[in-house]
Design a protein around this motif. Sequence first.
Motif, PDB file in Angstrom:
ATOM      1  N   ASN B 366       8.194   2.061   6.564  1.00  0.00           N
ATOM      2  CA  ASN B 366       9.133   1.063   7.113  1.00  0.00           C
ATOM      3  C   ASN B 366       8.688  -0.346   6.747  1.00  0.00           C
ATOM      4  OD1 ASN B 366       9.331   3.428   9.539  1.00  0.00           O
ATOM      5  ND2 ASN B 366      11.213   2.643   8.632  1.00  0.00           N
ATOM      6  N   ARG B 367       8.574  -0.569   5.450  1.00  0.00           N
ATOM      7  CA  ARG B 367       8.224  -1.909   4.972  1.00  0.00           C
ATOM      8  C   ARG B 367       9.292  -2.373   3.998  1.00  0.00           C
ATOM      9  NH1 ARG B 367       1.804  -1.662   3.978  1.00  0.00           N
ATOM     10  NH2 ARG B 367       2.402  -3.099   2.346  1.00  0.00           N
ATOM     11  N   GLN B 368       9.300  -3.681   3.702  1.00  0.00           N
ATOM     12  CA  GLN B 368      10.311  -4.190   2.775  1.00  0.00           C
ATOM     13  C   GLN B 368      10.187  -3.410   1.474  1.00  0.00           C
ATOM     14  OE1 GLN B 368       7.619  -7.772   2.650  1.00  0.00           O
ATOM     15  NE2 GLN B 368       9.079  -8.457   1.129  1.00  0.00           N
ATOM     16  N   PRO B 369      11.318  -3.043   0.838  1.00  0.00           N
ATOM     17  CA  PRO B 369      11.240  -2.222  -0.368  1.00  0.00           C
ATOM     18  C   PRO B 369      10.404  -2.905  -1.457  1.00  0.00           C
ATOM     19  CG  PRO B 369      13.501  -2.362   0.418  1.00  0.00           C
ATOM     20  CD  PRO B 369      12.700  -3.334   1.224  1.00  0.00           C
ATOM     21  N   SER B 370       9.660  -2.100  -2.185  1.00  0.00           N
ATOM     22  CA  SER B 370       8.902  -2.634  -3.313  1.00  0.00           C
ATOM     23  C   SER B 370       9.651  -2.283  -4.585  1.00  0.00           C
ATOM     24  CB  SER B 370       7.501  -2.049  -3.341  1.00  0.00           C
ATOM     25  OG  SER B 370       7.553  -0.687  -3.691  1.00  0.00           O
ATOM     26  N   SER B 371       9.322  -2.989  -5.634  1.00  0.00           N
ATOM     27  CA  SER B 371       9.995  -2.684  -6.912  1.00  0.00           C
ATOM     28  C   SER B 371       9.218  -3.304  -8.062  1.00  0.00           C
ATOM     29  CB  SER B 371      11.441  -3.179  -6.862  1.00  0.00           C
ATOM     30  OG  SER B 371      12.168  -2.641  -7.950  1.00  0.00           O
ATOM     31  N   ALA B 372       9.965  -3.629  -9.121  1.00  0.00           N
ATOM     32  CA  ALA B 372       9.345  -4.098 -10.357  1.00  0.00           C
ATOM     33  C   ALA B 372       8.545  -5.377 -10.149  1.00  0.00           C
ATOM     34  CB  ALA B 372      10.427  -4.346 -11.398  1.00  0.00           C
ATOM     35  N   MET B 373       7.427  -5.488 -10.827  1.00  0.00           N
ATOM     36  CA  MET B 373       6.730  -6.762 -11.002  1.00  0.00           C
ATOM     37  C   MET B 373       5.772  -6.627 -12.166  1.00  0.00           C
ATOM     38  SD  MET B 373       4.374  -9.029  -8.445  1.00  0.00           S
ATOM     39  CE  MET B 373       3.822 -10.649  -8.949  1.00  0.00           C
ATOM     40  N   ARG B 374       5.973  -7.431 -13.172  1.00  0.00           N
ATOM     41  CA  ARG B 374       5.052  -7.569 -14.297  1.00  0.00           C
ATOM     42  C   ARG B 374       4.186  -6.344 -14.598  1.00  0.00           C
ATOM     43  NH1 ARG B 374       3.031 -13.713 -15.188  1.00  0.00           N
ATOM     44  NH2 ARG B 374       5.049 -14.377 -15.918  1.00  0.00           N
ATOM     45  N   GLY B 375       4.757  -5.359 -15.270  1.00  0.00           N
ATOM     46  CA  GLY B 375       3.973  -4.198 -15.688  1.00  0.00           C
ATOM     47  C   GLY B 375       3.518  -3.342 -14.527  1.00  0.00           C
ATOM     48  N   TYR B 376       4.339  -3.304 -13.448  1.00  0.00           N
ATOM     49  CA  TYR B 376       3.921  -2.521 -12.281  1.00  0.00           C
ATOM     50  C   TYR B 376       3.785  -1.051 -12.665  1.00  0.00           C
ATOM     51  CZ  TYR B 376       8.559  -0.500 -11.324  1.00  0.00           C
ATOM     52  OH  TYR B 376       9.713   0.210 -11.388  1.00  0.00           O
ATOM     53  N   GLY B 377       2.827  -0.392 -12.035  1.00  0.00           N
ATOM     54  CA  GLY B 377       2.542   0.995 -12.387  1.00  0.00           C
ATOM     55  C   GLY B 377       1.440   1.097 -13.425  1.00  0.00           C
ATOM     56  N   VAL B 378       1.298   0.082 -14.262  1.00  0.00           N
ATOM     57  CA  VAL B 378       0.262   0.117 -15.302  1.00  0.00           C
ATOM     58  C   VAL B 378      -0.930  -0.736 -14.871  1.00  0.00           C
ATOM     59  CG1 VAL B 378      -0.256  -0.356 -17.717  1.00  0.00           C
ATOM     60  CG2 VAL B 378       2.004   0.489 -17.060  1.00  0.00           C
ATOM     61  N   PHE B 379      -0.608  -1.951 -14.464  1.00  0.00           N
ATOM     62  CA  PHE B 379      -1.605  -2.917 -14.015  1.00  0.00           C
ATOM     63  C   PHE B 379      -2.506  -2.339 -12.903  1.00  0.00           C
ATOM     64  CE2 PHE B 379      -2.287  -5.952 -10.563  1.00  0.00           C
ATOM     65  CZ  PHE B 379      -2.882  -7.037 -11.187  1.00  0.00           C
ATOM     66  N   GLU B 380      -1.864  -1.720 -11.902  1.00  0.00           N
ATOM     67  CA  GLU B 380      -2.612  -1.198 -10.757  1.00  0.00           C
ATOM     68  C   GLU B 380      -3.555  -0.077 -11.196  1.00  0.00           C
ATOM     69  OE1 GLU B 380       0.634  -1.335 -11.048  1.00  0.00           O
ATOM     70  OE2 GLU B 380       1.577  -2.337  -9.353  1.00  0.00           O
ATOM     71  N   VAL B 381      -3.029   0.779 -12.097  1.00  0.00           N
ATOM     72  CA  VAL B 381      -3.823   1.913 -12.563  1.00  0.00           C
ATOM     73  C   VAL B 381      -4.982   1.421 -13.427  1.00  0.00           C
ATOM     74  CG1 VAL B 381      -3.738   3.959 -14.017  1.00  0.00           C
ATOM     75  CG2 VAL B 381      -1.937   3.547 -12.340  1.00  0.00           C
ATOM     76  N   SER B 382      -4.734   0.418 -14.260  1.00  0.00           N
ATOM     77  CA  SER B 382      -5.814  -0.114 -15.104  1.00  0.00           C
ATOM     78  C   SER B 382      -6.956  -0.626 -14.238  1.00  0.00           C
ATOM     79  CB  SER B 382      -5.303  -1.274 -15.967  1.00  0.00           C
ATOM     80  OG  SER B 382      -4.292  -0.817 -16.805  1.00  0.00           O
ATOM     81  N   TYR B 383      -6.583  -1.283 -13.144  1.00  0.00           N
ATOM     82  CA  TYR B 383      -7.592  -1.809 -12.219  1.00  0.00           C
ATOM     83  C   TYR B 383      -8.477  -0.675 -11.706  1.00  0.00           C
ATOM     84  CZ  TYR B 383      -9.246  -3.317  -7.590  1.00  0.00           C
ATOM     85  OH  TYR B 383     -10.004  -3.566  -6.475  1.00  0.00           O
ATOM     86  N   ALA B 384      -7.835   0.401 -11.232  1.00  0.00           N
ATOM     87  CA  ALA B 384      -8.587   1.525 -10.675  1.00  0.00           C
ATOM     88  C   ALA B 384      -9.393   2.240 -11.762  1.00  0.00           C
ATOM     89  CB  ALA B 384      -7.633   2.504  -9.993  1.00  0.00           C
ATOM     90  N   VAL B 385      -8.765   2.477 -12.899  1.00  0.00           N
ATOM     91  CA  VAL B 385      -9.426   3.234 -13.973  1.00  0.00           C
ATOM     92  C   VAL B 385     -10.647   2.482 -14.495  1.00  0.00           C
ATOM     93  CG1 VAL B 385      -9.143   3.975 -16.389  1.00  0.00           C
ATOM     94  CG2 VAL B 385      -7.415   4.589 -14.693  1.00  0.00           C
TER      95      VAL B 385
END
Lengths: 151, 452
Positions: B366-385
């Motif tokens: 129940n939070r405001q919907p999230s969506s696209a932002m500058r390479g989302y999905g890749v940036f976050e994973v690169s950080y973790a990896v």
Amino acid sequence: MRIRFKLDGQDVEVDVKHTDTLLKVLKDRIGVGSVHFGCGEGSCGACMVLINGRLRYSCLTLAGYVDGKEVTTVAALARDGELTEIQRAFLENDAAQCGYCTPGMILTAKVLLEKNPSPSDEELFDALAGNLCRCTGYIPIINAIKSVSRR
Amino acid sequence: MSDQFSVVGAPIKNVQLLGHVTGSTQYVDEISFPGMLWVKAVRSPVARGKIKKIDTSKAEKLPGVVRIITAKDVPNNIHVNMAVIGIGPPDEPVLPEDEVKYKGEAICLVVAKDEDTAAKGAQLVEVEIEELPPVLDMEEALKPSAPVITKWGINAFIYGSGMDGATMPGRPGRPFFLVKRGDVEAAFKKADYVVEGSYLIPPIEHAPIEPHVCVAKPEPGQRLTIYTTTQAPYFVRDNVASILKIPPSNIRVVAPAVGGGFGGKVDPEFEMQVAVAAMCVGRPVKWRWTREEEFTISTTRPAIKIEIQDALSSSGLILGRRARLLHDSGAYTRTSPYGVIKSTVNLSGPYHIPNVYYEGYCVYTNRQPSSAMRGYGVFEVSYAVELQMERDARKLGIDSWEFRFKNAYRNGQVTATGRLIDDAYLIEVMKVAAALSGVSLPHHLLQMSSWG
């Protein structure tokens, strides 16, 4: 109440409410394009204007305050299509991406350089503290201002 | 090359620069029409609740208030959103009928002669809401005991059941996107070391200096012109057409200069509400979001949690990797399932890992919907990896440059999703990066190449 002021050299007369901000009157009543709404609370600098030559957030200025005064936006800087040195410097240094913060940045730079023609880096950063750029183009902006400052 | 081409290899000036420095660039906020009205929303004070009653009588009596728009004024109350390009399901109303799913969700719209009157009118609307327990944490949302906040009975997107728009309906689905290759169990049995890591990426607001702003102007003959600050005019057109039940050819979307988008102006977030209001009153209608709305209502980069387990050999190779990724979609789908696919397939990073098992969950909260932002999905994973790579190297007691060189993709290898690599340059890029950052690499690393 009715106020009269000079906007970019032209006489303006407009009815305002006591609670109207200058930004609201410039944008929604007069339709000025060289001033932008960004935050409405004095954080971003997109709405900056000069009031009698002094840098002000138009979103924090009540419209009644400018009665009898001179309001200048970035649109009044170029004369007969001839850009000022600081505007040319922004162009040459690609110091704008989306452009929304640019009018405020240029006015801030103008006022800074008039007061202090050769600012140190620290003085420059300090002067720009009230203007946010979210495209993160600070480096070209700083380069542009440095290129016209007297070293 | 410069002899042959005048554009390739040459820097190009931003054509809008002259407008920017003279204050003459036109943004949506400069667009105004005679008789134009303004919109403000009545927003939910709670993260989750049942709408019991909307009393608009006081607001309607306020001089200057022209109309109050509720769910029943919306011809087709489904925000299709990215379902127009196969990213479903269309689970979001234009205005909610009985339930609010995030704090700040627009419940109804007040149309008035100016912005202040619309805001005052919105304050006078009385909404009776029965608050329900919200789901705010992704791990909590996935527990069987969690309140269900979606229509399909589980707080996660179902992959492979037709819901994703890519597979046939009725086929058995699972609540996660799966990437599987090799034999990950065998790799962990063979491992000399196992290294675990857990990574949290917070939501990030795009915070463009120009907030969302839109003007919708009805034209004769069920036609409409929409001036909006958007990165995706066709998403706006197709969504509004479906919501208003008129052909897309009746809608003209004008997208003037955008004062910063960064992905936050990809989703049609409010244009459909402005369009519905304009069609209801038959006059041009404008909505300019406040900075507060920009932060609390507009989409954010998703919050993401990534857990990684690596099976390592003492010779410094990654034998296998297990990973579990949770992506916070917020209250509605928007583009999140697409983001999860992107992030899950990227969990190997630019490294060759022969045995993998990756689960990617698109979780609803129940939070405001999230969506696209500058390479989302890749940036976050690169950080973790990349943090995981550092942890792995430490466990092995070897330099992390060495560890990355050893495990970097080479040409001829195959990715986790089965693509043959024929354009690997990681080793070459790392050599340049090392030189630029003043790191002198040992001879045996400098001898390596992506072709051997």
